[in-house]
Enzyme design. Structure first.
Site, mmCIF file in Angstrom:
data_model
loop_
_atom_site.group_PDB
_atom_site.id
_atom_site.type_symbol
_atom_site.label_atom_id
_atom_site.label_comp_id
_atom_site.label_asym_id
_atom_site.label_seq_id
_atom_site.Cartn_x
_atom_site.Cartn_y
_atom_site.Cartn_z
ATOM 1 N N CYS A 6 0.855 -1.203 0.000
ATOM 2 C CA CYS A 6 0.000 0.000 0.000
ATOM 3 C C CYS A 6 0.883 1.242 0.000
ATOM 4 C CB CYS A 6 -0.920 0.017 1.217
ATOM 5 S SG CYS A 6 -2.367 -1.053 1.062
ATOM 6 N N THR A 93 4.907 -13.737 1.599
ATOM 7 C CA THR A 93 5.542 -12.996 2.700
ATOM 8 C C THR A 93 4.973 -11.588 2.864
ATOM 9 O OG1 THR A 93 7.334 -12.180 1.276
ATOM 10 C CG2 THR A 93 7.722 -14.260 2.439
ATOM 11 N N HIS A 98 -0.519 -10.030 -4.887
ATOM 12 C CA HIS A 98 0.411 -9.624 -5.948
ATOM 13 C C HIS A 98 0.716 -10.791 -6.859
ATOM 14 C CE1 HIS A 98 2.714 -10.935 -2.405
ATOM 15 N NE2 HIS A 98 3.616 -11.410 -3.248
ATOM 16 N N HIS A 100 3.933 -12.116 -9.113
ATOM 17 C CA HIS A 100 5.313 -11.968 -9.573
ATOM 18 C C HIS A 100 5.288 -12.184 -11.076
ATOM 19 C CE1 HIS A 100 7.223 -12.462 -5.541
ATOM 20 N NE2 HIS A 100 6.099 -13.123 -5.297
HETATM 21 P P1 AMP Z 1 5.870 -13.004 -1.695
HETATM 22 O O1 AMP Z 1 7.004 -13.676 -0.976
HETATM 23 O O2 AMP Z 1 5.242 -13.821 -2.767
HETATM 24 O O3 AMP Z 1 4.875 -12.419 -0.720
HETATM 25 O O4 AMP Z 1 6.531 -11.814 -2.491
HETATM 26 C C1 AMP Z 1 6.862 -10.580 -1.924
HETATM 27 C C2 AMP Z 1 7.881 -9.971 -2.844
HETATM 28 O O5 AMP Z 1 7.954 -8.596 -2.575
HETATM 29 C C3 AMP Z 1 9.304 -10.536 -2.675
HETATM 30 O O6 AMP Z 1 9.774 -11.043 -3.919
HETATM 31 C C4 AMP Z 1 10.101 -9.330 -2.200
HETATM 32 O O7 AMP Z 1 11.424 -9.314 -2.727
HETATM 33 C C5 AMP Z 1 9.276 -8.182 -2.723
HETATM 34 N N1 AMP Z 1 9.410 -6.945 -1.976
HETATM 35 C C6 AMP Z 1 9.260 -6.779 -0.633
HETATM 36 N N2 AMP Z 1 9.447 -5.488 -0.289
HETATM 37 C C7 AMP Z 1 9.697 -4.830 -1.445
HETATM 38 C C8 AMP Z 1 9.982 -3.456 -1.759
HETATM 39 N N3 AMP Z 1 10.031 -2.510 -0.819
HETATM 40 N N4 AMP Z 1 10.210 -3.140 -3.052
HETATM 41 C C9 AMP Z 1 10.159 -4.089 -4.016
HETATM 42 N N5 AMP Z 1 9.884 -5.391 -3.785
HETATM 43 C C10 AMP Z 1 9.681 -5.754 -2.514
HETATM 44 ZN ZN ZN Z 2 -1.801 -3.273 1.224
#
Ligand code: AMP
Ligand code: ZN
Length: 112
Positions: A6, A93, A98, A100
């Site tokens: 967010c 995480t 989202h 990827h």
């Molecule tokens: P997931 O583990 O599927 O929830 O993916 C979360 C993703 O968000 C991971 O690949 C992280 O590297 C990415 N991520 C977390 N914080 C940031 C950020 N501030 N900017 C860009 N990517 C992020």
């Molecule tokens: Zn959010």
């Protein structure tokens, strides 16, 4: 509510945005798992794919449309992978839905 995605959507945390519409933002993943790795999110806070309902499922189509448009913009002619991790066993995480979007290397299947 504390939500990093967010905050990225609102521009309160810096990110490298590659795509933005009224509803969707895509930005480079901070820990890329492929030469091309962006995260596609709705601006609306939805915690995970498990929180898609009859009321909000149109956003999932907009997320896939974003991937399709990004692929054209970035000329990902050899293909790409879209992954949505959901919940603990799914490896999620960040608690904001989202996709990827990974490309520019040969991705193995099945995932580990
Ligand atoms: P997931 O583990 O599927 O929830 O993916 C979360 C993703 O968000 C991971 O690949 C992280 O590297 C990415 N991520 C977390 N914080 C940031 C950020 N501030 N900017 C860009 N990517 C992020
Ligand atoms: Zn959010």
């Amino acid at each position: 509510m504390d939500c990093v995605f967010c905050d990225i959507a609102k521009g309160e945390i810096p990110s490298t945005k590659v795509y933005e519409t009224d509803d969707i933002v895509a930005f480079k993943d901070i820990d890329p798992q492929a030469p091309f790795h962006v995260v596609i999110i709705p601006k609306q806070h939805i915690p995970s794919p498990a929180h898609i309902t009859k009321e909000n499922y149109d956003i999932a189509g907009k997320m896939i449309l974003a991937a399709s448009e990004i692929a054209k913009m970035e000329k990902l002619d050899k293909g790409y992978r879209i992954v949505a991790n959901c919940g603990e066993d799914g490896g999620q995480t960040v608690g904001h839905i989202h996709f990827h979007m990974l490309a520019q290397r040969n991705l193995s299947w099945p995932p580990g």
